[in-house]
Design a protein around this motif. Structure first.
Motif, PDB file in Angstrom:
ATOM      1  N   GLY A  98      50.105  50.166  37.809  1.00 43.95           N
ATOM      2  CA  GLY A  98      48.915  50.897  37.397  1.00 43.95           C
ATOM      3  C   GLY A  98      48.155  50.297  36.227  1.00 43.95           C
ATOM      4  N   VAL A  99      48.669  49.216  35.634  1.00 47.47           N
ATOM      5  CA  VAL A  99      48.018  48.663  34.451  1.00 47.47           C
ATOM      6  C   VAL A  99      46.662  48.048  34.774  1.00 47.47           C
ATOM      7  CG1 VAL A  99      48.988  46.313  34.460  1.00 47.47           C
ATOM      8  CG2 VAL A  99      48.448  47.429  32.290  1.00 47.47           C
ATOM      9  N   THR A 100      46.484  47.587  35.999  1.00 48.00           N
ATOM     10  CA  THR A 100      45.210  46.937  36.332  1.00 48.00           C
ATOM     11  C   THR A 100      44.044  47.915  36.261  1.00 48.00           C
ATOM     12  OG1 THR A 100      45.700  47.247  38.674  1.00 48.00           O
ATOM     13  CG2 THR A 100      46.177  45.088  37.738  1.00 48.00           C
ATOM     14  N   ALA A 101      44.271  49.182  36.610  1.00 46.54           N
ATOM     15  CA  ALA A 101      43.196  50.170  36.513  1.00 46.54           C
ATOM     16  C   ALA A 101      42.778  50.359  35.057  1.00 46.54           C
ATOM     17  CB  ALA A 101      43.635  51.498  37.115  1.00 46.54           C
ATOM     18  N   LEU A 102      43.759  50.410  34.169  1.00 46.13           N
ATOM     19  CA  LEU A 102      43.448  50.537  32.746  1.00 46.13           C
ATOM     20  C   LEU A 102      42.719  49.302  32.228  1.00 46.13           C
ATOM     21  CD1 LEU A 102      46.660  52.169  31.213  1.00 46.13           C
ATOM     22  CD2 LEU A 102      44.402  53.187  31.461  1.00 46.13           C
ATOM     23  N   MET A 103      43.144  48.131  32.667  1.00 48.53           N
ATOM     24  CA  MET A 103      42.492  46.889  32.234  1.00 48.53           C
ATOM     25  C   MET A 103      41.045  46.848  32.701  1.00 48.53           C
ATOM     26  SD  MET A 103      45.622  44.207  32.892  1.00 48.53           S
ATOM     27  CE  MET A 103      44.596  42.757  32.738  1.00 48.53           C
ATOM     28  N   ALA A 104      40.808  47.273  33.943  1.00 43.18           N
ATOM     29  CA  ALA A 104      39.445  47.266  34.474  1.00 43.18           C
ATOM     30  C   ALA A 104      38.561  48.216  33.677  1.00 43.18           C
ATOM     31  CB  ALA A 104      39.465  47.653  35.953  1.00 43.18           C
ATOM     32  N   SER A 105      39.084  49.372  33.327  1.00 44.37           N
ATOM     33  CA  SER A 105      38.309  50.327  32.524  1.00 44.37           C
ATOM     34  C   SER A 105      38.075  49.805  31.115  1.00 44.37           C
ATOM     35  CB  SER A 105      39.046  51.673  32.441  1.00 44.37           C
ATOM     36  OG  SER A 105      39.174  52.240  33.718  1.00 44.37           O
ATOM     37  N   ALA A 106      39.078  49.129  30.564  1.00 43.09           N
ATOM     38  CA  ALA A 106      38.992  48.655  29.184  1.00 43.09           C
ATOM     39  C   ALA A 106      37.905  47.604  28.980  1.00 43.09           C
ATOM     40  CB  ALA A 106      40.342  48.097  28.735  1.00 43.09           C
ATOM     41  N   SER A 112      38.226  50.905  23.600  1.00 38.02           N
ATOM     42  CA  SER A 112      39.592  50.840  24.119  1.00 38.02           C
ATOM     43  C   SER A 112      40.438  49.860  23.312  1.00 38.02           C
ATOM     44  CB  SER A 112      39.568  50.394  25.584  1.00 38.02           C
ATOM     45  OG  SER A 112      40.864  50.043  26.024  1.00 38.02           O
ATOM     46  N   ALA A 113      41.686  50.223  23.089  1.00 38.02           N
ATOM     47  CA  ALA A 113      42.617  49.330  22.395  1.00 38.02           C
ATOM     48  C   ALA A 113      42.861  48.057  23.201  1.00 38.02           C
ATOM     49  CB  ALA A 113      43.945  50.046  22.131  1.00 38.02           C
ATOM     50  N   LEU A 114      42.618  48.113  24.510  1.00 33.32           N
ATOM     51  CA  LEU A 114      42.846  46.959  25.377  1.00 33.32           C
ATOM     52  C   LEU A 114      41.603  46.083  25.544  1.00 33.32           C
ATOM     53  CD1 LEU A 114      44.877  48.657  28.255  1.00 33.32           C
ATOM     54  CD2 LEU A 114      45.727  46.880  26.736  1.00 33.32           C
ATOM     55  N   HIS A 115      40.457  46.549  25.034  1.00 33.34           N
ATOM     56  CA  HIS A 115      39.186  45.865  25.291  1.00 33.34           C
ATOM     57  C   HIS A 115      39.210  44.392  24.867  1.00 33.34           C
ATOM     58  CE1 HIS A 115      34.905  45.238  25.815  1.00 33.34           C
ATOM     59  NE2 HIS A 115      34.877  44.723  24.604  1.00 33.34           N
ATOM     60  N   ALA A 116      39.595  44.122  23.629  1.00 34.11           N
ATOM     61  CA  ALA A 116      39.544  42.742  23.122  1.00 34.11           C
ATOM     62  C   ALA A 116      40.452  41.824  23.923  1.00 34.11           C
ATOM     63  CB  ALA A 116      39.915  42.706  21.637  1.00 34.11           C
ATOM     64  N   THR A 120      39.134  38.743  26.335  1.00 32.46           N
ATOM     65  CA  THR A 120      39.599  37.376  26.097  1.00 32.46           C
ATOM     66  C   THR A 120      40.224  36.787  27.355  1.00 32.46           C
ATOM     67  OG1 THR A 120      39.977  37.856  23.765  1.00 32.46           O
ATOM     68  CG2 THR A 120      41.135  35.960  24.674  1.00 32.46           C
ATOM     69  N   LEU A 121      41.005  37.604  28.057  1.00 28.14           N
ATOM     70  CA  LEU A 121      41.643  37.145  29.296  1.00 28.14           C
ATOM     71  C   LEU A 121      40.589  36.835  30.359  1.00 28.14           C
ATOM     72  CD1 LEU A 121      44.387  36.715  30.733  1.00 28.14           C
ATOM     73  CD2 LEU A 121      44.172  39.055  31.575  1.00 28.14           C
ATOM     74  N   ARG A 122      39.611  37.712  30.498  1.00 24.76           N
ATOM     75  CA  ARG A 122      38.546  37.477  31.475  1.00 24.76           C
ATOM     76  C   ARG A 122      37.794  36.185  31.154  1.00 24.76           C
ATOM     77  NH1 ARG A 122      33.685  41.691  32.021  1.00 24.76           N
ATOM     78  NH2 ARG A 122      33.326  40.865  29.930  1.00 24.76           N
ATOM     79  N   ALA A 123      37.531  35.954  29.880  1.00 22.74           N
ATOM     80  CA  ALA A 123      36.814  34.735  29.473  1.00 22.74           C
ATOM     81  C   ALA A 123      37.625  33.485  29.797  1.00 22.74           C
ATOM     82  CB  ALA A 123      36.488  34.792  27.982  1.00 22.74           C
ATOM     83  N   LEU A 150      39.145  40.478  41.233  1.00 23.06           N
ATOM     84  CA  LEU A 150      40.071  39.993  42.258  1.00 23.06           C
ATOM     85  C   LEU A 150      41.515  40.051  41.777  1.00 23.06           C
ATOM     86  CD1 LEU A 150      38.020  36.989  43.672  1.00 23.06           C
ATOM     87  CD2 LEU A 150      38.583  39.123  44.864  1.00 23.06           C
ATOM     88  N   VAL A 151      41.740  39.758  40.489  1.00 25.21           N
ATOM     89  CA  VAL A 151      43.089  39.905  39.924  1.00 25.21           C
ATOM     90  C   VAL A 151      43.542  41.351  40.082  1.00 25.21           C
ATOM     91  CG1 VAL A 151      44.439  39.898  37.788  1.00 25.21           C
ATOM     92  CG2 VAL A 151      42.930  37.977  38.300  1.00 25.21           C
ATOM     93  N   ALA A 152      42.666  42.292  39.712  1.00 26.25           N
ATOM     94  CA  ALA A 152      43.009  43.712  39.811  1.00 26.25           C
ATOM     95  C   ALA A 152      43.297  44.104  41.259  1.00 26.25           C
ATOM     96  CB  ALA A 152      41.870  44.557  39.248  1.00 26.25           C
ATOM     97  N   MET A 153      42.479  43.619  42.181  1.00 27.15           N
ATOM     98  CA  MET A 153      42.655  43.949  43.593  1.00 27.15           C
ATOM     99  C   MET A 153      43.990  43.421  44.122  1.00 27.15           C
ATOM    100  SD  MET A 153      40.493  42.549  46.832  1.00 27.15           S
ATOM    101  CE  MET A 153      41.347  40.977  46.711  1.00 27.15           C
TER     102      MET A 153
END
Length: 197
Positions: A98-106, A112-116, A120-123, A150-153
Motif C-alpha cells: 500500500g505504500v505506492t498509494a501514499l507515495m503517489a499522493s505525497a 506531506s512528510a513523504l513529499h521531498a 527526489t526519487l521521481r527526479a 508506472l512504478v506505482a502501477m
C-alpha cells in the motif's frame, strides 16, 4: 539526540518495519506502539503522523535508489540503466503493502512528510528517462511523472495476490513499451521477421 532517545527511536522503527511488512501501511499505529511496548503517545512524539513514520522507515531506501540512479547514469547504457532502476524501484516499493498509494499522493502534497523524498526519487528516474530519450532509446511521449506512475502501477500488481504471478511478465511488457522499437531485444525483431516471411 540523546543516546537513549536514539535507541528508543531505532527500536520503534524496527518494530514498525516488522508490523508494516506484515500488515501493510494501514496497520494500526496503536498496534505498533503495543508491539514496541510503549504508549501511543510515545510513538506519536517520535512520529506525529503515519507519513512521518513511513518517511523515517523509507528514507534509506529513497536515498539508495537516488544514489543508484546516479551510478547507473555513468556505468550503464541508457536503456539498461532505465530498466534496471525501474525494476529495483518497483521491487522495493512492494516491501510495505500500500505504500505506492501514499507515495503517489505525497508527490502532489507539499505538506506531506513523504513529499521531498518522493520528489527526489521521481527526479532521479526522470534523469534516467531523459538520458535514454536523448539517445533515442526510450519513447519521447512520456515524462518523469509517467515513469513514477508506472512504478506505482507495477508495484500495485505485486501487492495483489491473484495478479502477483503475472507481475514479472507484465514488467517486461511495460519496460518494452517504454523503450523504442530499435532498443528492444533482437529476439522480438526475429519473431516479427518470421511472422512476415
Amino acid at each position: 539526540m540523546r543516546a537513549d532517545a536514539k535507541k528508543n527511536r531505532e527500536h520503534l522503527l524496527a518494530v514498525a518495519g516488522a508490523v508494516l511488512t506484515e500488515q501493510g501501511v494501514d496497520a494500526s499505529l496503536r498496534d505498533i506502539a503495543r508491539r514496541a511496548d510503549v504508549g501511543l503517545a510515545t510513538l506519536l512524539r517520535h512520529f506525529p503522523t503515519r507519513e512521518a513514520l513511513l518517511d523515517a522507515l523509507l528514507r534509506t531506501s529513497f536515498e539508495e535508489m537516488t544514489v543508484k540512479a546516479a551510478a547507473l547514469e555513468t556505468s550503464s547504457a541508457p536503456q539498461d540503466a532505465l530498466v534496471s532502476w525501474l525494476r529495483d524501484c518497483v521491487a522495493w516499493t512492494t516491501e510495505y503493502r500500500g505504500v505506492t498509494a501514499l507515495m503517489a499522493s505525497a508527490i502532489a502534497d507539499t505538506e506531506s512528510a513523504l513529499h521531498a523524498s518522493c520528489t527526489t526519487l521521481r527526479a532521479a528516474g526522470a534523469r534516467l528517462l531523459t538520458r535514454a530519450q536523448t539517445v533515442g532509446a526510450a519513447r519521447s511521449d512520456i515524462d518523469g511523472g509517467d515513469l513514477f506512475a508506472l512504478v506505482a502501477m507495477l508495484a500495485w500488481l505485486g501487492d495483489q495476490p491473484p495478479l502477483a504471478p503475472r507481475a514479472d511478465r507484465l514488467f517486461e511488457v511495460v519496460a518494452s513499451a517504454i523503450l523504442t522499437s530499435a532498443e528492444r531485444s533482437d529476439g522480438g525483431a526475429e519473431e516479427r521477421s518470421r511472422g512476415t516471411a
